[in-house]
Design a protein around this motif. Sequence first.
Motif, PDB file in Angstrom:
ATOM      1  N   ILE A  28       5.261   4.868 -11.490  1.00 42.07           N
ATOM      2  CA  ILE A  28       4.572   3.982 -11.336  1.00 42.07           C
ATOM      3  C   ILE A  28       5.243   3.319  -9.497  1.00 42.07           C
ATOM      4  CG2 ILE A  28       4.239   0.980 -10.739  1.00 42.07           C
ATOM      5  CD1 ILE A  28       3.372   2.317 -13.244  1.00 42.07           C
ATOM      6  N   ALA A  29       7.174   3.366  -9.725  1.00 41.94           N
ATOM      7  CA  ALA A  29       8.487   3.374  -8.680  1.00 41.94           C
ATOM      8  C   ALA A  29       7.882   4.251  -7.595  1.00 41.94           C
ATOM      9  CB  ALA A  29       9.529   3.447  -9.919  1.00 41.94           C
ATOM     10  N   LEU A  30       8.070   5.561  -7.853  1.00 44.73           N
ATOM     11  CA  LEU A  30       7.601   6.498  -6.846  1.00 44.73           C
ATOM     12  C   LEU A  30       6.211   6.442  -6.283  1.00 44.73           C
ATOM     13  CD1 LEU A  30       8.240   9.139  -8.728  1.00 44.73           C
ATOM     14  CD2 LEU A  30       9.934   8.060  -6.687  1.00 44.73           C
ATOM     15  N   ALA A  31       4.903   5.799  -6.352  1.00 46.32           N
ATOM     16  CA  ALA A  31       4.322   5.296  -5.697  1.00 46.32           C
ATOM     17  C   ALA A  31       3.617   4.236  -5.072  1.00 46.32           C
ATOM     18  CB  ALA A  31       2.521   4.925  -7.042  1.00 46.32           C
ATOM     19  N   PHE A  32       5.310   3.141  -5.346  1.00 48.54           N
ATOM     20  CA  PHE A  32       5.472   2.371  -4.617  1.00 48.54           C
ATOM     21  C   PHE A  32       6.019   2.973  -2.902  1.00 48.54           C
ATOM     22  CE2 PHE A  32       4.562  -0.794  -7.550  1.00 48.54           C
ATOM     23  CZ  PHE A  32       3.608  -1.593  -7.266  1.00 48.54           C
ATOM     24  N   LEU A  33       7.302   3.665  -3.462  1.00 49.16           N
ATOM     25  CA  LEU A  33       7.841   4.111  -2.411  1.00 49.16           C
ATOM     26  C   LEU A  33       7.096   5.097  -1.545  1.00 49.16           C
ATOM     27  CD1 LEU A  33      11.018   4.851  -4.646  1.00 49.16           C
ATOM     28  CD2 LEU A  33      10.935   2.687  -2.767  1.00 49.16           C
ATOM     29  N   LEU A  34       6.197   5.991  -2.183  1.00 53.51           N
ATOM     30  CA  LEU A  34       5.680   6.890  -1.733  1.00 53.51           C
ATOM     31  C   LEU A  34       4.210   6.389  -0.983  1.00 53.51           C
ATOM     32  CD1 LEU A  34       6.368  10.100  -3.753  1.00 53.51           C
ATOM     33  CD2 LEU A  34       7.851   9.480  -1.495  1.00 53.51           C
ATOM     34  N   ASP A  35       3.666   5.339  -1.116  1.00 50.38           N
ATOM     35  CA  ASP A  35       2.308   5.253  -0.485  1.00 50.38           C
ATOM     36  C   ASP A  35       2.922   4.787   0.413  1.00 50.38           C
ATOM     37  OD1 ASP A  35      -0.390   4.605  -1.429  1.00 50.38           O
ATOM     38  OD2 ASP A  35       0.665   2.405  -0.508  1.00 50.38           O
ATOM     39  N   PRO A  36       3.284   4.616   1.148  1.00 48.92           N
ATOM     40  CA  PRO A  36       3.088   3.614   2.581  1.00 48.92           C
ATOM     41  C   PRO A  36       3.456   5.014   3.332  1.00 48.92           C
ATOM     42  CG  PRO A  36       5.398   2.057   1.844  1.00 48.92           C
ATOM     43  CD  PRO A  36       4.332   3.507   0.870  1.00 48.92           C
ATOM     44  N   ALA A  38       1.325  -6.607  -6.736  1.00 54.28           N
ATOM     45  CA  ALA A  38       2.108  -5.242  -5.938  1.00 54.28           C
ATOM     46  C   ALA A  38       3.008  -6.069  -5.159  1.00 54.28           C
ATOM     47  CB  ALA A  38       0.527  -5.249  -5.198  1.00 54.28           C
ATOM     48  N   GLY A  39       2.534  -6.512  -4.277  1.00 55.51           N
ATOM     49  CA  GLY A  39       2.971  -6.748  -3.735  1.00 55.51           C
ATOM     50  C   GLY A  39       4.769  -7.972  -3.843  1.00 55.51           C
ATOM     51  N   VAL A  40       4.753  -8.098  -4.906  1.00 54.80           N
ATOM     52  CA  VAL A  40       6.931  -8.617  -5.286  1.00 54.80           C
ATOM     53  C   VAL A  40       7.013  -7.245  -6.431  1.00 54.80           C
ATOM     54  CG1 VAL A  40       7.779 -10.266  -7.979  1.00 54.80           C
ATOM     55  CG2 VAL A  40       5.737 -11.050  -6.442  1.00 54.80           C
ATOM     56  N   ILE A  41       6.634  -6.725  -6.943  1.00 50.12           N
ATOM     57  CA  ILE A  41       7.014  -5.077  -7.441  1.00 50.12           C
ATOM     58  C   ILE A  41       7.065  -4.457  -6.086  1.00 50.12           C
ATOM     59  CG2 ILE A  41       6.855  -3.145  -8.971  1.00 50.12           C
ATOM     60  CD1 ILE A  41       4.933  -5.339 -10.891  1.00 50.12           C
ATOM     61  N   GLY A  42       6.855  -4.170  -5.711  1.00 52.78           N
ATOM     62  CA  GLY A  42       6.783  -3.434  -4.318  1.00 52.78           C
ATOM     63  C   GLY A  42       8.277  -3.668  -3.692  1.00 52.78           C
ATOM     64  N   LEU A 100      17.232   0.688  -1.625  1.00 52.41           N
ATOM     65  CA  LEU A 100      17.638   0.567   0.114  1.00 52.41           C
ATOM     66  C   LEU A 100      19.397   0.088  -0.711  1.00 52.41           C
ATOM     67  CD1 LEU A 100      18.509   1.079   3.008  1.00 52.41           C
ATOM     68  CD2 LEU A 100      17.470  -1.598   2.771  1.00 52.41           C
ATOM     69  N   LEU A 101      19.105  -0.566  -1.391  1.00 50.75           N
ATOM     70  CA  LEU A 101      20.647  -1.971  -1.796  1.00 50.75           C
ATOM     71  C   LEU A 101      21.279  -0.689  -2.300  1.00 50.75           C
ATOM     72  CD1 LEU A 101      19.609  -5.682  -3.536  1.00 50.75           C
ATOM     73  CD2 LEU A 101      21.453  -4.865  -1.204  1.00 50.75           C
ATOM     74  N   GLY A 102      21.163   0.243  -3.531  1.00 52.20           N
ATOM     75  CA  GLY A 102      21.699   1.345  -4.049  1.00 52.20           C
ATOM     76  C   GLY A 102      22.523   2.706  -2.947  1.00 52.20           C
TER      77      GLY A 102
END
Length: 398
Positions: free
Chosen positions: A38-46, A204-208, A216-218
């Motif tokens: 799910i985390a990858l989905a938020f990163l790759l969907d844009p 979705a807004g908060v989690i994304g 980015l911070l890491g």
Amino acid sequence: MEFISRHRLGLFVWITIGVIALVLWEARGALPVFGIAIALAFLLDPPVTALNRRFGVPRLAGILLVYVVVVVAVVGLGYLLIPPLFDQVKRFLEELPSLASQFIAWEQAIVDWLTGLPLPEPIRTALDTVIKSGQQAVIGMLEAIVGPLLSVVARTASFVVGLVVVPVWLAYVLKDRERMPTGILGLLPLGWRPDGRNTMNITAGVIGRWIRGQLLLGAVIFAATLIGLLVLAAIGFKEFADFAILLALVAGILELVPIIGPIISAIPAVLIGASISPAAAVAAIALYTVIQQLENHLIVPKVMGDAVDLHPAVVIFALIVGASLFGLWGAILAAPVVSLLRDMYRYVFQRLEGGSPDYALAAVHGSRGALGAGAPATAQGPPPVPPGSAPPPEAEAA
């Protein structure tokens, strides 16, 4: 019976949600893999969505293209980083006993100095109590944070096997991302669907934002720590270069744990510095302090301000509660969960006051300083105002 008859549809939905939640809780051991997906989905969907909307690339082709780019990047970074990282981990484990001995010697020297001070007996007794409490607190913190972290690392081999299903599952999610909300909303009663849509919008807004901000911070902390350690090695503390990649990777990963993570990530560097000289230990402390101050004053307000928008005191409180209830994962997810609960409270509050779903969603975005950013547009202009209340200034401006 009349209540059940009147609300049978709502009761059926809530019972179904409860059963699903219970099944997910019982199967929680298998969920971390899908959490990563799910985390990858938020990163790759844009990028997939951008390729589809701007260049007309079909979503499936866009997914394959993004996969190729990710694989090439991962393989390239692995080729550059994995061999020296393995070597540094091996050397660190070999030197860990001597580092621990050095740390214990430092601690004992400080305790001896404090006990040698000419203090009255009541003050000395109180000081001994404080020292013992501090030692127990440090040990407890390390056990609570580092222990679960090592346990996670120890289970990595079996965990990687589960990651085989992630690319396939993720491809289906990305391909049908725009149709999936409609399918989920179709399971709800017609009158619930606007609130269901807005709940998914807020979640979705908060989690994304949180996932992208943490990534980015890491990355920034990893790069800053790596550069800083190499600078220390160049000015005379060359031993830091032997563990630079390992220490930078630890700092980048522990950035996931707010407040406490950066402190824990500094401990190995200070131990290595202590094995070199007191000056090296002080240099390590100064480096990590400078990095965290720059992060807290320049990077976090820009990157994470829009992601969670929480006061540091609230973050610390949520961290402690989350860690005590759910361990390491509770500490990591405390900030986004509290931010999500806050936004949902605002939304439900507006709905109970009589506002429409569109108005309540716009009020949530407005309270975050971005009214209308992500709120559904309507042909009638700004969202309707609930009875007995004046429209917010942002809505009038819109």
